[in-house]
Design an enzyme around this catalytic site. Sequence first.
Site, mmCIF file in Angstrom:
data_model
loop_
_atom_site.group_PDB
_atom_site.id
_atom_site.type_symbol
_atom_site.label_atom_id
_atom_site.label_comp_id
_atom_site.label_asym_id
_atom_site.label_seq_id
_atom_site.Cartn_x
_atom_site.Cartn_y
_atom_site.Cartn_z
ATOM 1 N N HIS A 1 16.100 -8.372 20.001
ATOM 2 C CA HIS A 1 15.302 -9.353 19.373
ATOM 3 C C HIS A 1 15.551 -10.663 19.401
ATOM 4 O O HIS A 1 14.942 -11.556 18.206
ATOM 5 C CB HIS A 1 15.042 -8.577 18.025
ATOM 6 C CG HIS A 1 14.833 -7.463 17.703
ATOM 7 N ND1 HIS A 1 15.419 -6.274 17.401
ATOM 8 C CD2 HIS A 1 13.242 -6.923 17.954
ATOM 9 C CE1 HIS A 1 14.787 -4.723 17.326
ATOM 10 N NE2 HIS A 1 13.586 -5.845 17.919
ATOM 11 N N CYS B 1 14.646 -10.464 24.954
ATOM 12 C CA CYS B 1 14.092 -10.183 25.936
ATOM 13 C C CYS B 1 13.485 -11.486 25.929
ATOM 14 O O CYS B 1 13.168 -12.642 25.382
ATOM 15 C CB CYS B 1 12.919 -9.255 24.881
ATOM 16 S SG CYS B 1 10.912 -9.410 26.150
ATOM 17 N N GLU C 1 13.809 -10.655 14.343
ATOM 18 C CA GLU C 1 13.270 -11.693 16.077
ATOM 19 C C GLU C 1 12.340 -12.692 15.276
ATOM 20 O O GLU C 1 13.184 -13.639 15.078
ATOM 21 C CB GLU C 1 12.263 -10.835 16.414
ATOM 22 C CG GLU C 1 11.245 -11.890 17.472
ATOM 23 C CD GLU C 1 10.000 -10.840 17.931
ATOM 24 O OE1 GLU C 1 9.969 -9.440 18.493
ATOM 25 O OE2 GLU C 1 8.861 -12.594 18.245
ATOM 26 N N CYS D 1 3.603 -10.378 22.629
ATOM 27 C CA CYS D 1 3.734 -9.491 24.432
ATOM 28 C C CYS D 1 2.527 -9.355 25.045
ATOM 29 O O CYS D 1 1.529 -8.713 24.279
ATOM 30 C CB CYS D 1 5.351 -9.040 23.716
ATOM 31 S SG CYS D 1 4.792 -7.860 24.873
ATOM 32 N N SER E 1 10.129 1.260 21.655
ATOM 33 C CA SER E 1 11.823 1.083 21.673
ATOM 34 C C SER E 1 11.660 2.711 21.909
ATOM 35 O O SER E 1 13.066 3.433 21.690
ATOM 36 C CB SER E 1 12.390 1.274 20.763
ATOM 37 O OG SER E 1 11.520 1.261 19.127
HETATM 38 S S1 SF4 Z 1 7.590 -5.460 23.238
HETATM 39 FE FE1 SF4 Z 1 7.449 -7.305 24.424
HETATM 40 S S2 SF4 Z 1 8.895 -8.887 23.774
HETATM 41 FE FE2 SF4 Z 1 9.659 -7.312 22.158
HETATM 42 S S3 SF4 Z 1 10.960 -6.511 23.960
HETATM 43 FE FE3 SF4 Z 1 9.621 -5.313 24.293
HETATM 44 S S4 SF4 Z 1 8.486 -6.990 26.501
HETATM 45 FE FE4 SF4 Z 1 10.276 -7.606 25.027
#
Ligand code: SF4
Length: 287
Positions: free
Chosen positions: A73, A95, A125, A188, A260
Site C-alpha cells: 500500500h 506496488c 494507500e 488498478c 490478498s
Molecule cells: S490490487 Fe492492484 S494496486 Fe493493489 S497491490 Fe494488487 S496489483 Fe497492486
Amino acid sequence: MEILLAEDMGFCFGVKRAIKIARDKRKETENNIYTLGSIIHNPQVVEKLKEEGIVPVGNLDEITNGYVVISSHGVSPLVQDDIKKRGLKSIDATCPLVKRVQEKALELVMEGYEVFVIGEKEHLEVQGIVGYTGGKIKVINPEENIEFKEKDRVGLVAQTTQTMKSLEDAILKILPKVKELKVFNTICEVTNKRQKEIKKLAKMADIIIVIGGRKSANTKRLAALAKDEGCETYHVEEVKDINEDWFLGKNKVGITAGASTPDWIIKEVIDRLNLIAKKKEGILHER
Ligand code: SF4
C-alpha cells in the site's frame, strides 16, 4: 448445486511481489524483519509470515534495529524519513501501481492543479498518496456527497481499488464546476477486471461468496458490487465462516476472492462448497 468460479481471483501481482520481497530479505538475514502494519490485508497470511520471522508492528517505536518492509500500500515519505532517522533500513514493497498514483498526484500538484484523490481517508494507500504530495491534495470519499465549489484547474486521481463508477461519478460532479479537469485513471487493471467479472457472476448466480480479509478494501468492494447487482452475498474470511443454511434452495453459487487472499484459503472454501453441493444432491436422490 453448481459452483461458478471467477476467472481471476486471489493474490494479485502486487501482493505476490510484496510477499516475495519480504521473504527474500528474511532469508538473507539472521534476525526477524518487520512490516509497518500488515504487509497485506489478510490476517491468516500475516500470521503465517510472522511464524517465518516477518513480524508486523503497530509503530516504529516497537523496533530497535533491522529491516522494515513497506507494504504494497506504500507509505508517505515522512514515514520513510522516520525509518532512516531511527537507523533502521527500509525495504520498499510498494506496488508499482500504487507508486504510479503517488507520482501522478505529485505531477498534478507540480503542474499547479488543485488535486483530489478519490478514496478512503483512513486507508494506508490513500494516506501514502496524500503524504507523497506533502499533504497538498484532498481526499474525496466516494460514499459521501461531493460538495464542490467553483474552481479553475482541478486534478483527479483515484485509490487503486476504487470502482470505475466512483471515478466517473466524481468526474460528472466536478466537471460542471471547473474550467479545466485533468484526470488520471489510476484504478488498478487487476481490480477493474475483477470488478467487471463479479458483476457478471452476480447476474448468473443465486448466491455469491467473496473470500478475503475483513479489512481488505478490494475484497469489501467486490462484495458490495455483487450486492448492488441484487445477489445474496457473503464476505467470508475463512472456511469456518461458511454457513450451510445459506445454500438452502440455491442452485448456483458464484465464488471470487480478494487480491490478498491466498490459494489455500480459496481451495478450502471451494472444497467445502463442493461437499455442501454433494450433500444437497444426495438429499435430492434420496427423495
Ligand atoms: S490490487 Fe492492484 S494496486 Fe493493489 S497491490 Fe494488487 S496489483 Fe497492486
